[in-house]
Design a protein around this motif. Sequence first.
Motif, PDB file in Angstrom:
ATOM      1  N   ALA A 191      44.432  41.530  26.391  1.00  0.00           N
ATOM      2  CA  ALA A 191      43.421  42.386  25.761  1.00  0.00           C
ATOM      3  C   ALA A 191      44.019  43.118  24.571  1.00  0.00           C
ATOM      4  O   ALA A 191      43.405  43.199  23.492  1.00  0.00           O
ATOM      5  CB  ALA A 191      42.870  43.389  26.782  1.00  0.00           C
ATOM      6  N   ALA A 192      45.226  43.660  24.745  1.00  0.00           N
ATOM      7  CA  ALA A 192      45.883  44.384  23.651  1.00  0.00           C
ATOM      8  C   ALA A 192      46.143  43.453  22.474  1.00  0.00           C
ATOM      9  O   ALA A 192      45.872  43.809  21.316  1.00  0.00           O
ATOM     10  CB  ALA A 192      47.186  45.006  24.148  1.00  0.00           C
ATOM     11  N   ASN A 193      46.645  42.257  22.759  1.00  0.00           N
ATOM     12  CA  ASN A 193      46.896  41.281  21.692  1.00  0.00           C
ATOM     13  C   ASN A 193      45.628  40.984  20.905  1.00  0.00           C
ATOM     14  O   ASN A 193      45.638  40.938  19.666  1.00  0.00           O
ATOM     15  CB  ASN A 193      47.442  39.976  22.284  1.00  0.00           C
ATOM     16  N   TYR A 199      41.818  44.561  15.020  1.00  0.00           N
ATOM     17  CA  TYR A 199      41.664  45.876  14.388  1.00  0.00           C
ATOM     18  C   TYR A 199      42.963  46.508  13.888  1.00  0.00           C
ATOM     19  O   TYR A 199      42.928  47.508  13.182  1.00  0.00           O
ATOM     20  CB  TYR A 199      41.012  46.864  15.370  1.00  0.00           C
ATOM     21  N   GLY A 200      44.111  45.965  14.291  1.00  0.00           N
ATOM     22  CA  GLY A 200      45.379  46.626  14.018  1.00  0.00           C
ATOM     23  C   GLY A 200      45.757  47.497  15.205  1.00  0.00           C
ATOM     24  O   GLY A 200      44.907  47.815  16.045  1.00  0.00           O
ATOM     25  N   ASN A 251      41.911  53.468  26.002  1.00  0.00           N
ATOM     26  CA  ASN A 251      40.641  53.265  26.711  1.00  0.00           C
ATOM     27  C   ASN A 251      39.983  51.955  26.297  1.00  0.00           C
ATOM     28  O   ASN A 251      39.393  51.260  27.128  1.00  0.00           O
ATOM     29  CB  ASN A 251      39.696  54.439  26.474  1.00  0.00           C
ATOM     30  N   GLN A 252      40.065  51.617  25.005  1.00  0.00           N
ATOM     31  CA  GLN A 252      39.522  50.337  24.533  1.00  0.00           C
ATOM     32  C   GLN A 252      40.248  49.166  25.186  1.00  0.00           C
ATOM     33  O   GLN A 252      39.618  48.172  25.575  1.00  0.00           O
ATOM     34  CB  GLN A 252      39.656  50.221  23.004  1.00  0.00           C
ATOM     35  N   GLY A 299      39.088  44.903  31.438  1.00  0.00           N
ATOM     36  CA  GLY A 299      38.250  44.973  32.633  1.00  0.00           C
ATOM     37  C   GLY A 299      38.901  45.719  33.783  1.00  0.00           C
ATOM     38  O   GLY A 299      38.696  45.403  34.947  1.00  0.00           O
ATOM     39  N   ILE A 300      39.717  46.731  33.420  1.00  0.00           N
ATOM     40  CA  ILE A 300      40.370  47.549  34.446  1.00  0.00           C
ATOM     41  C   ILE A 300      40.097  49.020  34.141  1.00  0.00           C
ATOM     42  O   ILE A 300      39.661  49.376  33.048  1.00  0.00           O
ATOM     43  CB  ILE A 300      41.899  47.308  34.481  1.00  0.00           C
TER      44      ILE A 300
END
Length: 199
Positions: free
Chosen positions: A25-27, A33-34, A41-42, A48-49
């Motif tokens: 998700a972070a990747n 968006y950078g 939180n995003q 999904g956690i």
Amino acid sequence: MQKTNRNGRTERRDAAENRQRILDAANQLFAQYGVEPVSMNQIAAEAGIGAGTLYRRYRNKGELCMDLIKDSKLLLFNTIEEYMKTNAAQAPALRLRGLLAIFISFKENHAQLLAGIEGATSLSEARSMSSSPFYMELHELLVRLFDEMAADNEQSQPDSVFRTDMLMAALSSKSYLFQRNVRGRSPDLILDQLCRIYI
């Protein structure tokens, strides 16, 4: 069922799956968006956690960025080690330039993640960051090269530790990205200018 993580510790299957979801998700969000605009939180929502699950694993975005860059960091130091062995007979100034070229290439490829790591470090954490294995290993290599240069040069040279501290400050993400994005200097020009100042 348990699985061994990168640190050699075992983790429960659900924890390992959560970790992978977080990293994926972070990747995805960072690519879109950078690093800076994306919140924890995003990342939790995208993975999904719950936010609590995310914060139990990563106290801040810097720790998450460090996990994302871990494999690349190992590759960086393997590349540097191989370079230093292959070029052991070269003058220390040439080896220093080569090491800086490798690090700047790494910086280019991982600029946002490195900025995320540094951006999550408060002033009170600066001492602990400078004692991190990543910082210490690079610092030690540079000090050694500056010591060799001083031994080769009969003129008085600046203290190697101070010189290394100043060079690493110039290579910090904030300074480096300012030169790249505001001053418009290319990686090659930054390398050239750093070598003129420090070598």
